[in-house]
Design a protein around this motif. Structure first.
Motif, PDB file in Angstrom:
ATOM      1  N   GLY A  21      35.213  78.536 -65.505  1.00  0.00           N
ATOM      2  CA  GLY A  21      34.626  77.680 -66.530  1.00  0.00           C
ATOM      3  C   GLY A  21      35.261  76.307 -66.547  1.00  0.00           C
ATOM      4  O   GLY A  21      34.570  75.291 -66.714  1.00  0.00           O
ATOM      5  N   GLU A  22      36.574  76.251 -66.360  1.00  0.00           N
ATOM      6  CA  GLU A  22      37.259  74.963 -66.334  1.00  0.00           C
ATOM      7  C   GLU A  22      36.856  74.148 -65.115  1.00  0.00           C
ATOM      8  O   GLU A  22      36.669  72.924 -65.203  1.00  0.00           O
ATOM      9  N   LEU A  23      36.708  74.812 -63.969  1.00  0.00           N
ATOM     10  CA  LEU A  23      36.274  74.125 -62.748  1.00  0.00           C
ATOM     11  C   LEU A  23      34.874  73.553 -62.923  1.00  0.00           C
ATOM     12  O   LEU A  23      34.614  72.387 -62.578  1.00  0.00           O
ATOM     13  N   VAL A  24      33.975  74.360 -63.454  1.00  0.00           N
ATOM     14  CA  VAL A  24      32.603  73.899 -63.682  1.00  0.00           C
ATOM     15  C   VAL A  24      32.602  72.745 -64.676  1.00  0.00           C
ATOM     16  O   VAL A  24      31.864  71.760 -64.504  1.00  0.00           O
ATOM     17  N   GLY A  25      33.445  72.834 -65.704  1.00  0.00           N
ATOM     18  CA  GLY A  25      33.527  71.753 -66.679  1.00  0.00           C
ATOM     19  C   GLY A  25      33.953  70.443 -66.046  1.00  0.00           C
ATOM     20  O   GLY A  25      33.418  69.372 -66.381  1.00  0.00           O
ATOM     21  N   GLU A  26      34.896  70.500 -65.133  1.00  0.00           N
ATOM     22  CA  GLU A  26      35.335  69.286 -64.435  1.00  0.00           C
ATOM     23  C   GLU A  26      34.201  68.696 -63.606  1.00  0.00           C
ATOM     24  O   GLU A  26      33.984  67.470 -63.610  1.00  0.00           O
ATOM     25  N   ARG A  27      33.486  69.539 -62.902  1.00  0.00           N
ATOM     26  CA  ARG A  27      32.361  69.069 -62.080  1.00  0.00           C
ATOM     27  C   ARG A  27      31.268  68.464 -62.972  1.00  0.00           C
ATOM     28  O   ARG A  27      30.677  67.443 -62.655  1.00  0.00           O
ATOM     29  N   TYR A  28      31.020  69.129 -64.071  1.00  0.00           N
ATOM     30  CA  TYR A  28      29.969  68.662 -64.990  1.00  0.00           C
ATOM     31  C   TYR A  28      30.340  67.314 -65.596  1.00  0.00           C
ATOM     32  O   TYR A  28      29.506  66.404 -65.650  1.00  0.00           O
ATOM     33  N   ASP A  29      31.586  67.169 -66.050  1.00  0.00           N
ATOM     34  CA  ASP A  29      32.020  65.903 -66.639  1.00  0.00           C
ATOM     35  C   ASP A  29      31.889  64.762 -65.625  1.00  0.00           C
ATOM     36  O   ASP A  29      31.483  63.642 -65.979  1.00  0.00           O
ATOM     37  N   ALA A  30      32.231  65.045 -64.378  1.00  0.00           N
ATOM     38  CA  ALA A  30      32.102  64.027 -63.331  1.00  0.00           C
ATOM     39  C   ALA A  30      30.632  63.667 -63.107  1.00  0.00           C
ATOM     40  O   ALA A  30      30.295  62.499 -62.869  1.00  0.00           O
ATOM     41  N   ALA A  31      29.761  64.656 -63.209  1.00  0.00           N
ATOM     42  CA  ALA A  31      28.331  64.400 -63.029  1.00  0.00           C
ATOM     43  C   ALA A  31      27.795  63.489 -64.128  1.00  0.00           C
ATOM     44  O   ALA A  31      27.003  62.571 -63.855  1.00  0.00           O
ATOM     45  N   ILE A  32      28.203  63.738 -65.366  1.00  0.00           N
ATOM     46  CA  ILE A  32      27.767  62.899 -66.479  1.00  0.00           C
ATOM     47  C   ILE A  32      28.260  61.466 -66.274  1.00  0.00           C
ATOM     48  O   ILE A  32      27.516  60.497 -66.483  1.00  0.00           O
ATOM     49  N   GLU A  33      29.483  61.325 -65.844  1.00  0.00           N
ATOM     50  CA  GLU A  33      30.048  59.997 -65.601  1.00  0.00           C
ATOM     51  C   GLU A  33      29.288  59.298 -64.468  1.00  0.00           C
ATOM     52  O   GLU A  33      28.983  58.094 -64.568  1.00  0.00           O
ATOM     53  N   ALA A  34      28.975  60.029 -63.420  1.00  0.00           N
ATOM     54  CA  ALA A  34      28.263  59.439 -62.287  1.00  0.00           C
ATOM     55  C   ALA A  34      26.890  58.933 -62.703  1.00  0.00           C
ATOM     56  O   ALA A  34      26.471  57.832 -62.327  1.00  0.00           O
ATOM     57  N   ALA A 131      31.846  77.861 -75.461  1.00  0.00           N
ATOM     58  CA  ALA A 131      31.399  79.220 -75.149  1.00  0.00           C
ATOM     59  C   ALA A 131      32.420  79.936 -74.268  1.00  0.00           C
ATOM     60  O   ALA A 131      32.703  81.126 -74.462  1.00  0.00           O
ATOM     61  N   VAL A 132      32.987  79.213 -73.309  1.00  0.00           N
ATOM     62  CA  VAL A 132      34.018  79.815 -72.451  1.00  0.00           C
ATOM     63  C   VAL A 132      35.263  80.139 -73.277  1.00  0.00           C
ATOM     64  O   VAL A 132      35.889  81.189 -73.099  1.00  0.00           O
ATOM     65  N   ALA A 133      35.611  79.253 -74.210  1.00  0.00           N
ATOM     66  CA  ALA A 133      36.759  79.506 -75.081  1.00  0.00           C
ATOM     67  C   ALA A 133      36.505  80.733 -75.955  1.00  0.00           C
ATOM     68  O   ALA A 133      37.426  81.537 -76.210  1.00  0.00           O
ATOM     69  N   ALA A 134      35.265  80.901 -76.420  1.00  0.00           N
ATOM     70  CA  ALA A 134      34.920  82.068 -77.226  1.00  0.00           C
ATOM     71  C   ALA A 134      35.026  83.341 -76.394  1.00  0.00           C
ATOM     72  O   ALA A 134      35.492  84.384 -76.883  1.00  0.00           O
ATOM     73  N   TYR A 135      34.611  83.263 -75.144  1.00  0.00           N
ATOM     74  CA  TYR A 135      34.751  84.401 -74.223  1.00  0.00           C
ATOM     75  C   TYR A 135      36.222  84.750 -74.031  1.00  0.00           C
ATOM     76  O   TYR A 135      36.619  85.923 -74.096  1.00  0.00           O
ATOM     77  N   GLU A 136      37.045  83.745 -73.825  1.00  0.00           N
ATOM     78  CA  GLU A 136      38.476  83.982 -73.599  1.00  0.00           C
ATOM     79  C   GLU A 136      39.128  84.632 -74.815  1.00  0.00           C
ATOM     80  O   GLU A 136      39.935  85.563 -74.681  1.00  0.00           O
ATOM     81  N   HIS A 218      22.442  77.559 -71.206  1.00  0.00           N
ATOM     82  CA  HIS A 218      23.410  78.417 -70.506  1.00  0.00           C
ATOM     83  C   HIS A 218      24.645  78.647 -71.370  1.00  0.00           C
ATOM     84  O   HIS A 218      25.246  79.729 -71.323  1.00  0.00           O
ATOM     85  N   ALA A 219      25.023  77.649 -72.169  1.00  0.00           N
ATOM     86  CA  ALA A 219      26.132  77.842 -73.102  1.00  0.00           C
ATOM     87  C   ALA A 219      25.800  78.954 -74.088  1.00  0.00           C
ATOM     88  O   ALA A 219      26.651  79.806 -74.406  1.00  0.00           O
ATOM     89  N   VAL A 220      24.565  78.960 -74.576  1.00  0.00           N
ATOM     90  CA  VAL A 220      24.139  80.017 -75.498  1.00  0.00           C
ATOM     91  C   VAL A 220      24.151  81.373 -74.798  1.00  0.00           C
ATOM     92  O   VAL A 220      24.538  82.390 -75.384  1.00  0.00           O
ATOM     93  N   ASN A 221      23.742  81.397 -73.527  1.00  0.00           N
ATOM     94  CA  ASN A 221      23.772  82.652 -72.775  1.00  0.00           C
ATOM     95  C   ASN A 221      25.193  83.196 -72.675  1.00  0.00           C
ATOM     96  O   ASN A 221      25.424  84.405 -72.820  1.00  0.00           O
ATOM     97  N   VAL A 222      26.149  82.304 -72.397  1.00  0.00           N
ATOM     98  CA  VAL A 222      27.553  82.731 -72.327  1.00  0.00           C
ATOM     99  C   VAL A 222      27.991  83.282 -73.679  1.00  0.00           C
ATOM    100  O   VAL A 222      28.656  84.330 -73.762  1.00  0.00           O
TER     101      VAL A 222
END
Length: 238
Positions: A21-34, A131-136, A218-222
């Motif tokens: 989840g943390e890896l995906v979050g990093e990729r996602y944040d970079a995508a938003i910035e791009a 959602a990932v934090a809630a899972y953890e 997808h956050a809701v799915n998690v």
């Protein structure tokens, strides 16, 4: 497998899902910035780095399969493994959407002036992180709160899409009014080029809003799978 090793495997699975989840979050944040800045180099990095997420997903898929096949978990342990498999699937899809989002920035930067893209993007990303934090943490209440936030997010996406289309129609109306004034061939060619550029910008904006809405879904799915894991409650699964 001794009981203590089995429990270690379950604990490691949960930790590894959170790390994904943390890896995906990093990729996602970079995508938003791009997309928000029109940074083509950063967009390429996001797209080319997607293989790391895919490899992580496949490794965790194998871990889930092994636990199911060799350990035959029951009750809460079974819900943890099956929920984890569903969670990594949603996270992998968020990463796929990130590769889409990275490429939506225009040549002059940004997505469309009618869309508060960065704000929407950050909010969708925060929903995934929560959602990932809630899972953890196994936080059932947080899962329900994330699902409730999705209704508001969907409405904001709807309004953003409508604003983009409204601007397109207003610009087209203005061009038609100018055309009635008898403009020359050169002006007509310029109008055609402007229309093509406008349609491209609108198309990218609508796709971006659609993908942001999917990220939130997808956050809701998690959250839904986590709630089922924690309380054996399927109220959010749909």
């Amino acid at each position: 497998m001794p009981r203590e090793n089995y429990q270690e495997k379950l604990d490691q699975l949960r930790d590894d899902v959170v790390a994904m989840g943390e890896l995906v979050g990093e990729r996602y944040d970079a995508a938003i910035e791009a997309a928000a800045t029109g940074d083509d180099e950063l967009a390429r990095e996001v797209i080319e780095g997607d293989h790391e997420v895919n490899e992580t997903y496949l490794g965790l898929e194998d871990d889930c399969t092994e636990l199911l096949a060799l350990q035959q978990p029951v009750a809460g342990d079974l819900r943890l493994v099956t929920a984890s498999f569903k969670v990594i699937t949603d996270l992998e899809r968020v990463a796929d959407l990130a590769t889409n989002l990275a490429g939506y920035g225009g040549p002059d930067g940004g997505v469309h002036p009618a869309v508060e893209f960065r704000e929407l993007g950050e909010d969708a990303g925060q929903m995934v992180a929560d959602a990932v934090a809630a899972y953890e943490a196994g936080d059932a209440e947080a899962c329900r709160e994330i699902a409730a936030r999705d209704d508001d997010f969907d409405e904001r996406c709807r309004q953003a899409s409508e604003a983009v289309v409204r601007e397109l129609l207003e610009a087209d109306r203005a061009r038609n009014e100018e055309a009635t004034e008898g403009r020359g061939a050169t002006d007509a060619e310029a109008d055609a080029e402007a229309l093509e550029a406008s349609l491209d910008e609108v198309s990218r904006a609508l796709l971006a809003v659609r993908d942001l809405e999917r990220v939130a879904d997808h956050a809701v799915n998690v959250a839904a799978r986590t709630l089922y894991m924690v309380e054996n409650d399927d109220e959010l699964i749909y």
